[in-house]
Design a protein around this motif. Structure first.
Motif, mmCIF file in Angstrom:
data_model
loop_
_atom_site.group_PDB
_atom_site.id
_atom_site.type_symbol
_atom_site.label_atom_id
_atom_site.label_comp_id
_atom_site.label_asym_id
_atom_site.label_seq_id
_atom_site.Cartn_x
_atom_site.Cartn_y
_atom_site.Cartn_z
ATOM 1 N N PRO A 14 0.683 -1.205 0.015
ATOM 2 C CA PRO A 14 -0.055 -0.076 0.129
ATOM 3 C C PRO A 14 0.723 1.117 -0.120
ATOM 4 C CG PRO A 14 -0.858 -1.475 1.744
ATOM 5 C CD PRO A 14 0.601 -2.075 1.096
ATOM 6 N N LEU A 15 1.989 1.252 0.825
ATOM 7 C CA LEU A 15 2.760 2.449 0.774
ATOM 8 C C LEU A 15 3.502 2.639 -0.647
ATOM 9 C CD1 LEU A 15 4.373 2.100 4.209
ATOM 10 C CD2 LEU A 15 2.793 3.599 3.654
ATOM 11 N N LEU A 16 3.908 1.609 -1.244
ATOM 12 C CA LEU A 16 4.590 1.804 -2.627
ATOM 13 C C LEU A 16 3.354 2.311 -3.474
ATOM 14 C CD1 LEU A 16 7.150 -1.298 -2.533
ATOM 15 C CD2 LEU A 16 7.508 1.037 -2.674
ATOM 16 N N LEU A 17 2.284 1.571 -3.446
ATOM 17 C CA LEU A 17 1.271 2.069 -4.513
ATOM 18 C C LEU A 17 0.767 3.543 -4.059
ATOM 19 C CD1 LEU A 17 -0.620 0.881 -6.672
ATOM 20 C CD2 LEU A 17 -2.209 0.444 -4.995
ATOM 21 N N GLY A 18 0.652 3.920 -3.209
ATOM 22 C CA GLY A 18 0.588 5.429 -2.645
ATOM 23 C C GLY A 18 1.402 6.134 -3.311
ATOM 24 N N THR A 19 2.720 5.837 -3.110
ATOM 25 C CA THR A 19 3.990 6.260 -3.653
ATOM 26 C C THR A 19 3.812 6.749 -5.018
ATOM 27 O OG1 THR A 19 5.195 6.011 -1.587
ATOM 28 C CG2 THR A 19 6.588 6.670 -3.781
ATOM 29 N N TRP A 20 3.520 5.552 -5.702
ATOM 30 C CA TRP A 20 3.447 5.479 -7.249
ATOM 31 C C TRP A 20 2.532 6.474 -7.721
ATOM 32 C CZ3 TRP A 20 -0.004 3.706 -11.008
ATOM 33 C CH2 TRP A 20 0.469 3.648 -12.322
ATOM 34 N N VAL A 21 1.217 6.554 -7.019
ATOM 35 C CA VAL A 21 0.107 7.408 -7.371
ATOM 36 C C VAL A 21 0.492 8.992 -7.389
ATOM 37 C CG1 VAL A 21 -2.305 8.152 -6.763
ATOM 38 C CG2 VAL A 21 -1.731 5.756 -6.941
ATOM 39 N N LEU A 22 1.238 9.224 -6.068
ATOM 40 C CA LEU A 22 1.694 10.536 -6.030
ATOM 41 C C LEU A 22 2.713 10.856 -7.014
ATOM 42 C CD1 LEU A 22 2.160 12.765 -3.849
ATOM 43 C CD2 LEU A 22 4.086 11.581 -2.934
ATOM 44 N N PHE A 23 3.354 10.212 -7.374
ATOM 45 C CA PHE A 23 4.689 10.233 -8.579
ATOM 46 C C PHE A 23 3.819 10.559 -9.995
ATOM 47 C CE2 PHE A 23 8.305 8.161 -6.162
ATOM 48 C CZ PHE A 23 8.501 9.112 -5.446
ATOM 49 N N LEU A 24 2.629 9.886 -10.094
ATOM 50 C CA LEU A 24 1.816 9.907 -11.395
ATOM 51 C C LEU A 24 1.177 11.565 -11.413
ATOM 52 C CD1 LEU A 24 1.222 8.236 -13.630
ATOM 53 C CD2 LEU A 24 -0.827 7.599 -12.326
ATOM 54 N N SER A 25 1.032 11.959 -10.323
ATOM 55 C CA SER A 25 0.251 13.406 -10.313
ATOM 56 C C SER A 25 1.200 14.497 -11.096
ATOM 57 C CB SER A 25 0.149 13.903 -8.944
ATOM 58 O OG SER A 25 1.481 14.182 -8.191
ATOM 59 N N PRO A 26 2.465 14.548 -11.229
ATOM 60 C CA PRO A 26 3.059 15.382 -12.205
ATOM 61 C C PRO A 26 2.594 14.972 -13.880
ATOM 62 C CG PRO A 26 4.531 14.741 -10.779
ATOM 63 C CD PRO A 26 3.473 14.051 -10.331
ATOM 64 N N VAL A 27 2.582 13.718 -13.901
ATOM 65 C CA VAL A 27 2.339 13.211 -15.434
ATOM 66 C C VAL A 27 0.690 14.029 -15.905
ATOM 67 C CG1 VAL A 27 1.861 11.250 -16.862
ATOM 68 C CG2 VAL A 27 3.757 11.384 -15.108
ATOM 69 N N VAL A 28 -0.214 13.727 -14.889
ATOM 70 C CA VAL A 28 -1.681 13.935 -14.908
ATOM 71 C C VAL A 28 -1.592 15.483 -15.139
ATOM 72 C CG1 VAL A 28 -3.742 14.218 -13.991
ATOM 73 C CG2 VAL A 28 -2.620 11.940 -13.710
ATOM 74 N N LEU A 29 -0.944 16.337 -14.359
ATOM 75 C CA LEU A 29 -0.831 17.742 -14.427
ATOM 76 C C LEU A 29 -0.268 18.271 -15.805
ATOM 77 C CD1 LEU A 29 -1.474 20.311 -13.122
ATOM 78 C CD2 LEU A 29 1.280 20.357 -12.290
ATOM 79 N N ALA A 30 0.849 17.506 -16.039
ATOM 80 C CA ALA A 30 1.295 17.848 -17.552
ATOM 81 C C ALA A 30 0.464 17.616 -18.628
ATOM 82 C CB ALA A 30 2.553 17.227 -17.920
ATOM 83 N N VAL A 31 -0.481 16.413 -18.568
ATOM 84 C CA VAL A 31 -1.472 16.066 -19.570
ATOM 85 C C VAL A 31 -2.381 17.260 -19.742
ATOM 86 C CG1 VAL A 31 -3.027 14.378 -20.529
ATOM 87 C CG2 VAL A 31 -0.818 13.597 -20.019
ATOM 88 N N ARG A 32 -2.994 17.313 -18.351
ATOM 89 C CA ARG A 32 -4.151 18.322 -18.217
ATOM 90 C C ARG A 32 -3.969 19.799 -18.951
ATOM 91 N NH1 ARG A 32 -7.042 17.595 -12.882
ATOM 92 N NH2 ARG A 32 -8.455 15.697 -13.355
ATOM 93 N N GLU A 33 -2.593 20.267 -18.479
ATOM 94 C CA GLU A 33 -2.203 21.590 -18.752
ATOM 95 C C GLU A 33 -1.520 21.582 -20.168
ATOM 96 O OE1 GLU A 33 -2.491 24.342 -17.077
ATOM 97 O OE2 GLU A 33 -3.654 23.207 -15.441
ATOM 98 N N ARG A 34 -1.320 20.365 -20.703
ATOM 99 C CA ARG A 34 -0.670 20.486 -22.037
ATOM 100 C C ARG A 34 0.626 21.306 -21.963
ATOM 101 N NH1 ARG A 34 -6.043 20.894 -23.988
ATOM 102 N NH2 ARG A 34 -6.988 19.157 -24.871
#
Length: 172
Positions: A14-34
């Motif tokens: 669960p901790l690693l999965l939470g960390t992975w989701v946290l690290f995915l947030s810049p990718v989501v931000l970059a896609v949303r903002e283009r």
């Protein structure tokens, strides 16, 4: 059977999965903002800092899922016929085992993190199993290794290992 400690198997994924989701947030931000620099635009890092950040992020996003899989599936099995090494390596039959070695606790540096253990060494693969006192049922491990020593006495080459298997001072 040797596995990671129970607390690590329950808390780690669960901790690693939470960390992975946290690290995915810049990718989501970059896609949303283009904008591939959206997460660092006002930080002063510049293009070089953004590229280094994306590289580190990519490595972590790729490495964490296999780490979770290893944590959940890692195990070494010692039985009467041989060893099933971890991580999908080929089984080592008792006839292929060259040596059993007992290593006492301690060492010149960081002795607390070097518990007493048995190491199983094969002809072709080298070290195929390392069983520390806290990682497995120590009594069952000693019983299996004693069985191996009765079947093939030549695999116990030194006196400390013979004493450990005979139930010397380390047996609990």
């Amino acid at each position: 059977m040797v596995r990671p400690p129970t607390w690590m198997r329950w808390l780690g994924p669960p901790l690693l999965l939470g960390t992975w989701v946290l690290f995915l947030s810049p990718v989501v931000l970059a896609v949303r903002e283009r904008d591939w620099m959206a997460h660092v635009r006002d930080s002063g890092l510049g293009v070089g800092g953004a590229l280094v950040g994306w590289f580190i992020l990519a490595v972590l996003l790729v490495v964490i899922p296999p780490a979770i899989k290893v944590l959940l599936t890692y195990r070494t099995v010692l039985d009467a016929g041989g060893v099933d090494p971890p991580l999908g390596r080929a089984r080592v039959d008792l006839g292929e085992v060259r040596k059993i070695r007992w290593v006492p606790q301690g060492g010149p540096v960081n002795a607390a993190n070097r518990p007493e253990r048995f190491e199983v060494i094969s002809e072709q693969s080298g070290l195929v199993a390392r069983v520390a006192r806290g990682e497995a049922d120590w009594g069952a491990t000693q019983a299996v290794l004693r069985h191996w020593a009765r079947q093939r006495p030549e695999i116990v080459e030194d006196e400390p290992t013979a004493a450990a298997l005979a139930g010397g001072s380390i047996d609990s």
